[in-house]
Write a protein that holds these residues in place. Structure first.
Motif, short mmCIF file in Angstrom:
data_model
loop_
_atom_site.label_atom_id
_atom_site.label_comp_id
_atom_site.label_asym_id
_atom_site.label_seq_id
_atom_site.Cartn_x
_atom_site.Cartn_y
_atom_site.Cartn_z
N ALA A 1 0.85 -1.19 0.00
CA ALA A 1 0.00 0.00 0.00
C ALA A 1 0.88 1.24 0.00
O ALA A 1 1.91 1.28 0.68
CB ALA A 1 -0.91 0.00 1.22
N ARG A 2 0.49 2.23 -0.76
CA ARG A 2 1.25 3.49 -0.83
C ARG A 2 0.35 4.66 -0.49
O ARG A 2 -0.85 4.62 -0.76
CB ARG A 2 1.87 3.66 -2.22
CG ARG A 2 2.96 2.63 -2.54
CD ARG A 2 3.56 2.87 -3.93
NE ARG A 2 4.69 1.99 -4.16
CZ ARG A 2 4.60 0.76 -4.62
NH1 ARG A 2 3.40 0.25 -4.89
NH2 ARG A 2 5.68 0.03 -4.81
N GLY A 3 0.92 5.68 0.09
CA GLY A 3 0.14 6.86 0.43
C GLY A 3 1.06 8.04 0.63
O GLY A 3 2.13 8.11 0.04
N ARG A 4 0.65 8.97 1.50
CA ARG A 4 1.45 10.17 1.78
C ARG A 4 1.68 10.25 3.28
O ARG A 4 0.75 10.20 4.08
CB ARG A 4 0.73 11.42 1.28
CG ARG A 4 1.54 12.72 1.46
CD ARG A 4 0.82 13.94 0.90
NE ARG A 4 -0.41 14.24 1.63
CZ ARG A 4 -1.63 13.99 1.15
NH1 ARG A 4 -1.79 13.46 -0.05
NH2 ARG A 4 -2.71 14.30 1.87
N GLY A 5 2.93 10.36 3.68
CA GLY A 5 3.28 10.40 5.08
C GLY A 5 3.10 11.78 5.68
O GLY A 5 2.72 12.74 5.01
N GLY A 6 3.38 11.86 6.96
CA GLY A 6 3.28 13.13 7.67
C GLY A 6 3.36 12.89 9.16
O GLY A 6 3.69 11.79 9.61
N HIS A 7 3.04 13.90 9.93
CA HIS A 7 3.10 13.77 11.39
C HIS A 7 1.82 13.13 11.92
O HIS A 7 0.71 13.47 11.49
CB HIS A 7 3.31 15.14 12.03
CG HIS A 7 3.86 15.06 13.42
ND1 HIS A 7 3.09 14.70 14.51
CD2 HIS A 7 5.12 15.26 13.89
CE1 HIS A 7 3.84 14.71 15.60
NE2 HIS A 7 5.09 15.04 15.24
N ALA A 8 1.97 12.22 12.88
CA ALA A 8 0.82 11.48 13.40
C ALA A 8 -0.19 12.39 14.09
O ALA A 8 -1.36 12.03 14.23
CB ALA A 8 1.29 10.39 14.37
N ALA B 1 -1.29 -14.65 7.23
CA ALA B 1 -0.33 -13.55 7.13
C ALA B 1 0.92 -13.95 7.89
O ALA B 1 0.86 -14.43 9.01
CB ALA B 1 -0.93 -12.27 7.71
N ALA B 2 2.08 -13.75 7.26
CA ALA B 2 3.34 -14.18 7.89
C ALA B 2 4.22 -13.00 8.29
O ALA B 2 4.94 -13.07 9.28
CB ALA B 2 4.09 -15.11 6.94
N MET B 3 4.19 -11.92 7.51
CA MET B 3 5.04 -10.77 7.82
C MET B 3 4.28 -9.49 7.51
O MET B 3 3.52 -9.43 6.54
CB MET B 3 6.34 -10.81 6.99
CG MET B 3 7.23 -12.01 7.25
SD MET B 3 8.67 -12.04 6.16
CE MET B 3 9.54 -10.54 6.69
N ILE B 4 4.48 -8.47 8.33
CA ILE B 4 3.90 -7.15 8.07
C ILE B 4 4.88 -6.09 8.51
O ILE B 4 5.55 -6.23 9.54
CB ILE B 4 2.54 -6.99 8.79
CG1 ILE B 4 1.91 -5.65 8.42
CG2 ILE B 4 2.68 -7.13 10.30
CD1 ILE B 4 0.46 -5.53 8.84
N SER B 5 5.01 -5.03 7.72
CA SER B 5 5.91 -3.92 8.08
C SER B 5 5.38 -2.65 7.44
O SER B 5 4.67 -2.68 6.43
CB SER B 5 7.35 -4.20 7.59
OG SER B 5 7.39 -4.31 6.18
N GLY B 6 5.72 -1.52 8.05
CA GLY B 6 5.30 -0.25 7.50
C GLY B 6 5.72 0.89 8.40
O GLY B 6 5.87 0.73 9.60
N GLY B 7 5.92 2.05 7.80
CA GLY B 7 6.30 3.22 8.57
C GLY B 7 7.79 3.25 8.89
O GLY B 7 8.49 2.24 8.77
N CYS B 8 8.24 4.42 9.31
CA CYS B 8 9.66 4.60 9.65
C CYS B 8 9.88 5.08 11.08
O CYS B 8 10.81 4.68 11.75
CB CYS B 8 10.30 5.61 8.68
SG CYS B 8 10.22 5.13 6.94
N VAL B 9 8.96 5.96 11.55
CA VAL B 9 9.08 6.47 12.91
C VAL B 9 7.70 6.48 13.55
O VAL B 9 6.68 6.48 12.86
CB VAL B 9 9.67 7.91 12.94
CG1 VAL B 9 11.11 7.89 12.50
CG2 VAL B 9 8.84 8.84 12.06
N SER B 10 7.65 6.49 14.89
CA SER B 10 6.37 6.33 15.59
C SER B 10 5.48 7.56 15.51
O SER B 10 4.28 7.49 15.72
CB SER B 10 6.63 5.98 17.06
OG SER B 10 7.38 7.01 17.69
N ASN B 11 6.05 8.74 15.22
CA ASN B 11 5.21 9.94 15.21
C ASN B 11 4.71 10.27 13.81
O ASN B 11 4.19 11.34 13.57
CB ASN B 11 5.95 11.13 15.82
CG ASN B 11 7.11 11.60 14.96
OD1 ASN B 11 7.43 11.02 13.92
ND2 ASN B 11 7.77 12.66 15.39
#
Length: 230
Positions: A174-181, A220-230
């Motif tokens: 999935a692709r989208g647009r990041g930003g501050h949480a 489902a065996a693996m899931i990942s996403g995001g770079c930082v928690s905020n």
């Protein structure tokens, strides 16, 4: 009370042959080969790329009446302490004890017992946990059976299965647009999209309810996403 086979069992567990660690997997193949050759069992070490694959038989030759298939690689450990065998209440614990080092040691005992007397062979593959191309390579090289091939894998090999599910691996992206949480109105959050997509897939799928419920399954065996928690 330890004997030569339990010592082999311990050595293979301690080697911690994670599938992705080709050097460690090759060491396990060599440990098994050396053990069997020292006891007069016929052995051949083949290769697929850098991976070694052991064939062993009670009598010489690529084709026996019965061919067993096992594997010496194991899934990754979360803690290296899992590669130290622990005996508790007559049970041995450690990475790969049930899948599939214990079965492989049983095959070693069988080959030693019937060396020179029975047409039995065994392939000890080295990449079963990621697909099993080393077994396919051994078939290509001409190893086989006159009567039956028996795959001894996992912890429930006292039961006979005569069918096998194939493997299909899918990757959802999935692709989208990041930003501050703290400003979700500015985001096009791909994590939300991924969760929604997988939830939709689950609603379309009915998994088996038990061992006897024989049909295709999904997990489902693996899931990942995001770079930082905020």
């Amino acid at each position: 009370m330890q004997n030569e086979f339990t010592e082999l069992f311990y050595a293979l567990i301690r080697n911690c042959a994670e599938t992705g660690d080709i050097k460690a997997v090759n060491r396990s193949e060599e440990i098994m080969r050396d053990f069997l050759e020292e006891r007069g069992v016929y052995c051949v070490l083949e290769r697929l790329g850098e991976r070694k694959i052991l064939y062993a038989s009670a009598l010489p030759g690529k084709t026996q009446k019965i061919l067993f298939n096992s594997h010496l690689d194991v899934v990754p450990v979360s803690d290296k302490s899992q590669c130290e065998p622990v005996l508790k209440d007559d049970r041995l614990y450690g990475r790969g004890t049930g899948d599939c080092i214990g079965n492989s040691v049983c095959l070693a005992a069988l080959l030693c017992r019937f060396k020179g007397r029975a047409e039995i062979g065994a392939i000890f593959s080295s990449d079963e946990e990621c697909g099993g191309l080393t077994s396919k390579e051994m078939i290509r090289l001409g190893y086989g059976a006159k009567k039956v091939v028996i795959v001894i894998d996992g912890e429930d090999w006292a039961r006979i299965s005569y069918a096998q599910k194939g493997i299909l691996v899918l990757k959802l992206t999935a692709r989208g647009r990041g930003g501050h949480a703290s400003k979700p109105w500015l985001l096009d959050n791909p994590v939300d999209k991924l969760v929604s997509g997988y939830s939709a897939l689950l609603r379309c799928w009915e998994n088996p309810k038990s061992e006897e419920d024989w049909r295709a399954s999904m997990a489902a065996a693996m899931i990942s996403g995001g770079c930082v928690s905020n």
